[in-house]
Design a protein around this motif. Structure first.
Motif, short mmCIF file in Angstrom:
data_model
loop_
_atom_site.label_atom_id
_atom_site.label_comp_id
_atom_site.label_asym_id
_atom_site.label_seq_id
_atom_site.Cartn_x
_atom_site.Cartn_y
_atom_site.Cartn_z
N GLU A 6 0.83 -1.20 0.00
CA GLU A 6 0.00 0.00 0.00
C GLU A 6 0.87 1.26 0.00
O GLU A 6 0.59 2.25 -0.67
N GLU A 40 2.97 1.44 -3.48
CA GLU A 40 2.17 1.58 -4.71
C GLU A 40 2.54 2.87 -5.44
O GLU A 40 2.49 3.97 -4.86
N TYR A 52 0.44 -7.49 -5.22
CA TYR A 52 1.49 -6.90 -4.37
C TYR A 52 2.88 -7.10 -4.96
O TYR A 52 3.72 -6.21 -4.91
N THR A 111 3.58 -4.63 -7.54
CA THR A 111 3.90 -3.34 -6.91
C THR A 111 5.35 -3.30 -6.45
O THR A 111 6.07 -2.33 -6.71
#
Lengths: 164, 424
Positions: free
Chosen positions: B319, B322, B350, B353
């Motif tokens: 998160e 990102e 993920y 990312t």
């Protein structure tokens, strides 16, 4: 009776310091393990310590990893006993299981210095610093643990029990 | 009785036990990794032909996979041969990931059972209400021979946790804070029981972080509450695809300490105002708020391990990463704790990312955590890591420095190239 010269260490000496992780791939050769005792952080140990010496630690000696190489290396180096204010539990058990005499002795850190000669009466826990004349009392081990250590460790002990 | 007392009483065949008592207990699960090589050597010296129960031993490789040296390759080979010879049922080779993640995934970590493992972080399985303790290799040879082990019944410290975590503050920050307060031997020889409203809300992954790192305050075992969430997780892992119980299936039930259980100490922590924490070199109890060390230049950022290599850890880091880049001066290593997590992280995007941000993804396993391979440090280098130990020389040079923190802090630091708080 065990008599030997003291190698003194401080508090919280961990098993990475006693036996570095990079040598964990050595699983079967205790003589080679011995050569790496305290290698990275206390390199003078392997150079200057002698078989028959005694290791004295502060509180929580042997904390960290369960690697028993951290006991095997000292045993095969010729260390005759380990005494500390307290031990991490896995290290303590490993020493018993490998037949290396190990004692908890409150106050030992302030009563012995590097290079002192100590006499240890393992059965009773009586310790005498022959350099200063001071006497200390370690906690004696329970009878069944004494039996494991006196037999040479868990493996000889189990071999003996299997025979019975 | 406390949880530890209840389980040891059951495993020791006694109605009641008290702290300080030594019991000879029957082992339910005996786990080893690469050091099974040490165990099998000791086992052979006992002179027995067969292990006590080939279905109760679990072996896998995670510490040095794939083999980093010819010597490790030989270790793996010897263990495989022993596994075949003894007919060890549960052998996962190097295919599944880190033992403390794989055992729960494969249904070996069961409430109320006694699990011993030749790894200090075996405390992790206490997150499922398992009495799970680390032992050495020779002692494990004794377990393989007899199925029994002597254990001292530990005193128990109860830790009541309340409050709701702030954004980007997690179980890792809480346990680092607790270790900082209690010290590295604050729970030596003790059982720890975590409980309280925060624990009820906490995910299984978060609970595993607490039980895992309790080892770093010396705990023998560290329990999280056994509740509906635990039972759902454990039950779902104990059936095969057709829904029939696997050979490991046993009655899974909620186990709780008695209301009148006696505790050595009861401690309370409120996480509402807790800030991100970091354990500074070279001790896990040298804990400070991240803001006190922020700005320190880093060279490596490590996300993974039995402590923080789970899906929610990767999610929390992803998160933050990102559409961002890892600083030019930093190499970031990402190591999912298991193949299952690896796959889930792939599906969730993920991994993409992380790769786009410039991180390296390594195979599930222990990675460089214990200094064996895959990303060691040179003299003068600094690593911020989600792992569990920052001892001197742990991850390479004795003149390198390891800071332990949460996945969020590691991700934020990787971007800045220096230790940073995630909300900045």
């Amino acid at each position: 009776m065990i008599k030997g010269k003291v190698w003194k260490f401080g508090d919280d000496v961990n098993t990475d310091v006693i036996y570095p992780g990079k040598y964990l791939s050595i699983t079967a050769d205790p003589v080679e393990m011995a050569k790496h005792s305290f290698e990275t952080v206390h390199p003078n140990f392997i150079k200057e310590a002698k078989p028959g010496d005694i290791v004295v630690g502060g509180k929580f000696f042997g904390c960290g990893s369960s690697r028993e190489q951290a006991v095997t290396c000292l045993k095969h180096f010729g260390i005759k006993a380990i005494i500390a204010e307290s031990f991490a539990r896995i290290y303590y058990r490993n020493a018993i299981n490998l037949g290396l005499p190990i004692l908890v002795c409150k106050g030992i850190s302030s009563k012995v210095n590097q290079g002192d000669i100590v006499d240890i009466e393992f059965e009773t826990g009586k310790i005498k610093n022959t350099t200063t004349g001071e006497e200390l009392q370690a906690t004696p081990l329970p009878a069944f643990i004494m039996e494991i250590i006196n037999t040479g460790g868990l493996i000889p002990y189990l071999r003996q029990t299997a025979k019975k | 009785m406390t949880l530890a007392e209840k389980i040891l009483a059951r495993a020791g065949g006694k109605k009641i036990v008290a702290p300080g008592e030594i019991v000879t207990a029957k082992v339910d699960v005996a786990m080893s990794h690469e050091n099974a090589d040490v165990v099998l050597k000791a086992f052979r010296e006992i002179g027995l032909k067969k292990v006590w129960a080939s279905e109760k031993i679990v072996i896998l490789f995670d510490h040095r996979i794939p083999a980093e040296s010819e010597r490790t390759a030989a270790t793996h080979k010897r263990v495989r041969e022993f596994v075949a010879e003894q007919g060890i049922t549960h052998f996962y080779d190097m295919k599944l990931g880190i033992c403390h993640q794989v055992l729960p995934e494969k249904g070996h970590s069961i409430p109320g059972q006694l699990l011993v493992g030749t790894d200090s972080h075996t405390t992790t399985h206490g997150a499922f209400g398992t009495f799970a303790a680390g032992i050495g290799g020779t002692e494990m040879a004794g377990v393989w021979a007899t199925g029994e082990i002597w254990l001292r019944v530990p005193e128990t410290i109860k830790i009541i946790v309340s409050g709701k975590f702030k954004k980007n503050v997690s179980a890792k920050d809480l346990i680092l804070y607790i270790i900082g307060e209690l010290g590295c031997d604050g729970a030596d020889y003790k059982s720890v029981e975590f409980c309280g409203p925060t624990m009820d809300d906490m995910t299984i992954a978060g609970r595993m972080v607490l039980s895992n790192l309790s080892m770093e305050m010396g705990a023998k075992v560290a329990f999280c509450p056994v509740d509906k969430k635990t039972i759902e997780y454990v039950s779902s892992r104990n059936t095969n695809k057709s829904g029939t119980p696997t050979p490991l299936w046993r009655r899974i039930e909620i186990i709780k300490p008695d209301a009148d259980a006696s505790y050595e100490k009861v401690l309370e922590f409120d996480v509402s105002e807790l800030e991100p924490q970091v354990a500074c070199p070279h001790a896990v109890d040298n804990v400070k708020p991240v803001k006190e060390v922020k700005g320190l230049k880093i060279h490596q950022a490590l996300l993974g391990s039995c402590t923080n290599g789970r899906l929610e850890d990767l999610a929390s880091a992803a998160e933050i990463l990102e559409n961002k880049k890892v600083a030019e001066s930093v190499r970031m290593l990402v190591i999912p704790a298991s193949r299952e997590i690896y796959l889930e992280a792939m599906k969730a995007g993920y991994l993409e990312t992380f790769i786009k941000a410039g991180a390296l993804i390594l195979n599930p396993g222990c990675g460089p955590c214990l200094g064996g391979h895959q990303g060691l440090l040179a003299a003068g280098e600094v690593c911020i890591s989600t792992t569990n130990r920052n001892f001197q020389a742990r991850m390479g040079s004795p003149e390198s420095f390891i800071y332990l923190a949460s996945p969020a802090t590691v991700a934020a630091s990787a971007i800045k190239g220096e230790i940073a708080e995630a909300h900045e």
